[in-house]
Design a protein around this motif. Structure first.
Motif, PDB file in Angstrom:
ATOM      1  N   LEU A 101      -0.540 -24.760 -21.653  1.00 51.34           N
ATOM      2  CA  LEU A 101      -1.180 -23.621 -22.302  1.00 51.34           C
ATOM      3  C   LEU A 101      -0.392 -23.134 -23.517  1.00 51.34           C
ATOM      4  O   LEU A 101      -0.927 -22.406 -24.349  1.00 51.34           O
ATOM      5  N   ASN A 102       0.887 -23.534 -23.608  1.00 53.22           N
ATOM      6  CA  ASN A 102       1.659 -23.196 -24.800  1.00 53.22           C
ATOM      7  C   ASN A 102       1.133 -23.908 -26.040  1.00 53.22           C
ATOM      8  O   ASN A 102       1.488 -23.556 -27.167  1.00 53.22           O
ATOM      9  N   LEU A 103       0.291 -24.928 -25.828  1.00 51.77           N
ATOM     10  CA  LEU A 103      -0.300 -25.630 -26.958  1.00 51.77           C
ATOM     11  C   LEU A 103      -1.201 -24.714 -27.786  1.00 51.77           C
ATOM     12  O   LEU A 103      -1.404 -24.961 -28.976  1.00 51.77           O
ATOM     13  N   GLU A 104      -1.757 -23.673 -27.163  1.00 49.35           N
ATOM     14  CA  GLU A 104      -2.683 -22.810 -27.892  1.00 49.35           C
ATOM     15  C   GLU A 104      -2.038 -22.222 -29.144  1.00 49.35           C
ATOM     16  O   GLU A 104      -2.619 -22.237 -30.233  1.00 49.35           O
ATOM     17  N   GLY A 149      -2.969 -37.597 -12.824  1.00 52.90           N
ATOM     18  CA  GLY A 149      -3.628 -38.410 -13.830  1.00 52.90           C
ATOM     19  C   GLY A 149      -3.724 -37.683 -15.157  1.00 52.90           C
ATOM     20  O   GLY A 149      -3.167 -36.611 -15.359  1.00 52.90           O
ATOM     21  N   TRP A 150      -4.441 -38.288 -16.068  1.00 49.27           N
ATOM     22  CA  TRP A 150      -4.477 -37.780 -17.440  1.00 49.27           C
ATOM     23  C   TRP A 150      -5.643 -36.849 -17.713  1.00 49.27           C
ATOM     24  O   TRP A 150      -5.590 -36.056 -18.650  1.00 49.27           O
ATOM     25  N   LEU A 151      -6.715 -36.911 -16.926  1.00 45.01           N
ATOM     26  CA  LEU A 151      -7.920 -36.159 -17.239  1.00 45.01           C
ATOM     27  C   LEU A 151      -7.695 -34.651 -17.191  1.00 45.01           C
ATOM     28  O   LEU A 151      -8.164 -33.914 -18.062  1.00 45.01           O
ATOM     29  N   GLY A 152      -6.976 -34.171 -16.173  1.00 43.79           N
ATOM     30  CA  GLY A 152      -6.712 -32.740 -16.051  1.00 43.79           C
ATOM     31  C   GLY A 152      -5.937 -32.186 -17.234  1.00 43.79           C
ATOM     32  O   GLY A 152      -6.375 -31.214 -17.872  1.00 43.79           O
ATOM     33  N   PRO A 153      -4.771 -32.777 -17.568  1.00 41.56           N
ATOM     34  CA  PRO A 153      -4.021 -32.296 -18.735  1.00 41.56           C
ATOM     35  C   PRO A 153      -4.814 -32.362 -20.038  1.00 41.56           C
ATOM     36  O   PRO A 153      -4.701 -31.470 -20.875  1.00 41.56           O
ATOM     37  N   VAL A 154      -5.628 -33.399 -20.203  1.00 44.99           N
ATOM     38  CA  VAL A 154      -6.441 -33.494 -21.416  1.00 44.99           C
ATOM     39  C   VAL A 154      -7.444 -32.350 -21.467  1.00 44.99           C
ATOM     40  O   VAL A 154      -7.688 -31.757 -22.538  1.00 44.99           O
ATOM     41  N   ALA A 155      -8.031 -31.985 -20.316  1.00 44.71           N
ATOM     42  CA  ALA A 155      -8.990 -30.884 -20.273  1.00 44.71           C
ATOM     43  C   ALA A 155      -8.310 -29.561 -20.615  1.00 44.71           C
ATOM     44  O   ALA A 155      -8.875 -28.733 -21.347  1.00 44.71           O
ATOM     45  N   VAL A 156      -7.086 -29.327 -20.121  1.00 45.83           N
ATOM     46  CA  VAL A 156      -6.350 -28.106 -20.446  1.00 45.83           C
ATOM     47  C   VAL A 156      -6.008 -28.084 -21.933  1.00 45.83           C
ATOM     48  O   VAL A 156      -6.133 -27.047 -22.595  1.00 45.83           O
ATOM     49  N   ALA A 157      -5.582 -29.233 -22.468  1.00 46.75           N
ATOM     50  CA  ALA A 157      -5.283 -29.319 -23.904  1.00 46.75           C
ATOM     51  C   ALA A 157      -6.543 -29.059 -24.728  1.00 46.75           C
ATOM     52  O   ALA A 157      -6.486 -28.409 -25.778  1.00 46.75           O
ATOM     53  N   GLY A 241      -0.656 -15.267 -33.541  1.00 51.03           N
ATOM     54  CA  GLY A 241      -0.536 -16.219 -32.438  1.00 51.03           C
ATOM     55  C   GLY A 241       0.897 -16.380 -31.975  1.00 51.03           C
ATOM     56  O   GLY A 241       1.171 -16.525 -30.771  1.00 51.03           O
ATOM     57  N   ALA A 242       1.843 -16.345 -32.914  1.00 51.04           N
ATOM     58  CA  ALA A 242       3.250 -16.471 -32.548  1.00 51.04           C
ATOM     59  C   ALA A 242       3.720 -15.285 -31.711  1.00 51.04           C
ATOM     60  O   ALA A 242       4.358 -15.451 -30.668  1.00 51.04           O
ATOM     61  N   TYR A 243       3.398 -14.072 -32.148  1.00 47.75           N
ATOM     62  CA  TYR A 243       3.771 -12.890 -31.362  1.00 47.75           C
ATOM     63  C   TYR A 243       3.092 -12.907 -29.991  1.00 47.75           C
ATOM     64  O   TYR A 243       3.687 -12.546 -28.985  1.00 47.75           O
ATOM     65  N   PHE A 244       1.828 -13.347 -29.960  1.00 46.33           N
ATOM     66  CA  PHE A 244       1.095 -13.375 -28.694  1.00 46.33           C
ATOM     67  C   PHE A 244       1.689 -14.399 -27.726  1.00 46.33           C
ATOM     68  O   PHE A 244       1.508 -14.287 -26.512  1.00 46.33           O
ATOM     69  N   SER A 245       2.411 -15.388 -28.264  1.00 50.95           N
ATOM     70  CA  SER A 245       3.025 -16.408 -27.412  1.00 50.95           C
ATOM     71  C   SER A 245       4.131 -15.850 -26.524  1.00 50.95           C
ATOM     72  O   SER A 245       4.625 -16.543 -25.634  1.00 50.95           O
TER      73      SER A 245
END
Length: 346
Positions: A101-104, A149-157, A241-245
């Motif tokens: 979620l830090n990717l946001e 697997g990879w599907l879950g992380p890809v969906a979160v990304a 976005g940076a402050y919200f992080s």
């Protein structure tokens, strides 16, 4: 700009507090239904607040060219993002999802810089890196977790990508009524997630906990988003976005101070990194000669150097006030951020 920074940090604090508060309530419901209830509390609460404030339904303040941006923000942020996240949570561990979620924040900033041409100097990039590094460290799994697997992380990304689009599109309409923007998003996201939960035969929390859950959503998702929109007006997308992080750190701090959770060395290192990033941003100074193009919009303002205009109605002289107004071209130099009046190229 101090007020805008406080708005951004306030938004992060309220959003960060929603997780420990939900845990404190002992909510034993699915992530999909919980998200739906929190969003629904946000949407209903803000809509009622707006109706009380305006003593009935009033115009939104959105101009015709702004509606496509707002509809796009609702679709990506209120529909696609939550659905992708909830799907991803069913296929990946909570710790992995928290880390992803830090990717946001990263995607929001990159999109603001690359696609929407928002200014970013070395200090802003360095501060962003420090804040995100603190968030990653705070969310990094401490124990070995099952690999799904990879599907879950890809969906979160993908959810993070949707919210990055949402944040940048919301910036386009941030001069309009923040209560309407945040309330509408909450109603749409709440309806989508609750419908998903009910379709999947998920159970609602106990009736005694339903009210407090909606209240947490109103504060942690609703008021938080209103403050986020207000921060966008004065800081631009990447800086807000940076402050919200800092939300994960502020949520952890609330859990420690009010709910007695233990303090680890990881918390203090993350706090140091995020504090460094915030300090770098606070000490930024950006000034050069720039040109303001003609612009027409509607927001609360005073008659400063950016608002020298005539009125086509009888004005009582009270400031600040709000009405549709037009900005004439002007060229000048002063310290500024990429706020609603300084969205120019460099």
């Amino acid at each position: 700009m101090t007020k805008s920074i406080l708005y951004a940090l306030g938004a992060a604090a309220l959003f960060g507090a929603s997780t420990p508060l939900a845990k404190w309530l002992g909510l034993n419901v699915s992530p999909i239904l919980l998200a739906g209830l929190l969003y629904l509390g946000s949407g209903v609460g803000l809509t009622l607040t707006r109706l009380i404030r305006d003593r009935g339904w009033q115009p939104t303040g959105l101009t015709a060219p702004e509606w496509p941006w707002f509809i796009g923000a609702i679709v990506f942020g209120g529909v696609l993002g939550p659905v992708a996240l909830m799907f991803g949570l069913t296929l990946t561990s909570g710790t992995t999802a928290s880390l992803l979620l830090n990717l946001e924040a990263v995607l929001t900033a990159l999109m603001a810089w690359v696609v929407f041409r928002e200014n970013a100097d070395r200090r802003i990039v360095a501060g962003m890196v420090a804040i995100v590094a603190g968030g990653v460290l705070l969310a990094w799994p401490r124990t070995s977790a099952e690999v799904h697997g990879w599907l879950g992380p890809v969906a979160v990304a993908l959810a993070c990508f949707c919210w990055a689009i949402d944040n940048n599109l919301t910036r386009k309409v941030s001069a309009s009524d923040a209560l309407f923007i945040a309330g509408t998003k909450g109603l749409v996201a709440g309806a989508v997630n609750c419908a998903l939960g009910i379709a999947l035969s998920m159970h609602l929390p106990e009736w005694l906990l339903l009210g407090p859950t909606l209240l947490v959503g109103f504060l942690g998702y609703g008021v938080s988003l209103v403050l986020f929109v207000l921060a966008l007006r004065g800081l631009g997308t990447a800086r807000t976005g940076a402050y919200f992080s800092t939300a994960p750190f502020l949520g952890a701090a609330i859990a420690i101070l009010f709910f007695g959770e233990t303090v680890t060395w990881v918390f203090w290192i993350a706090a140091g990194l995020m504090g460094l990033g915030v300090w770098i941003h606070l000490t930024e100074s950006h000034s050069h000669e720039h040109r303001h193009e003609p612009q027409t919009h509607d927001h609360k303002h005073v008659h400063d150097e950016h608002h020298q205009h005539e009125h086509d109605f009888e004005w009582d002289g009270v400031q600040p006030h709000r009405h549709v107004h037009q900005h004439s071209p002007i060229v000048h130099s002063h310290p500024h951020f990429p706020d609603i009046h300084h969205r120019h190229s460099h």
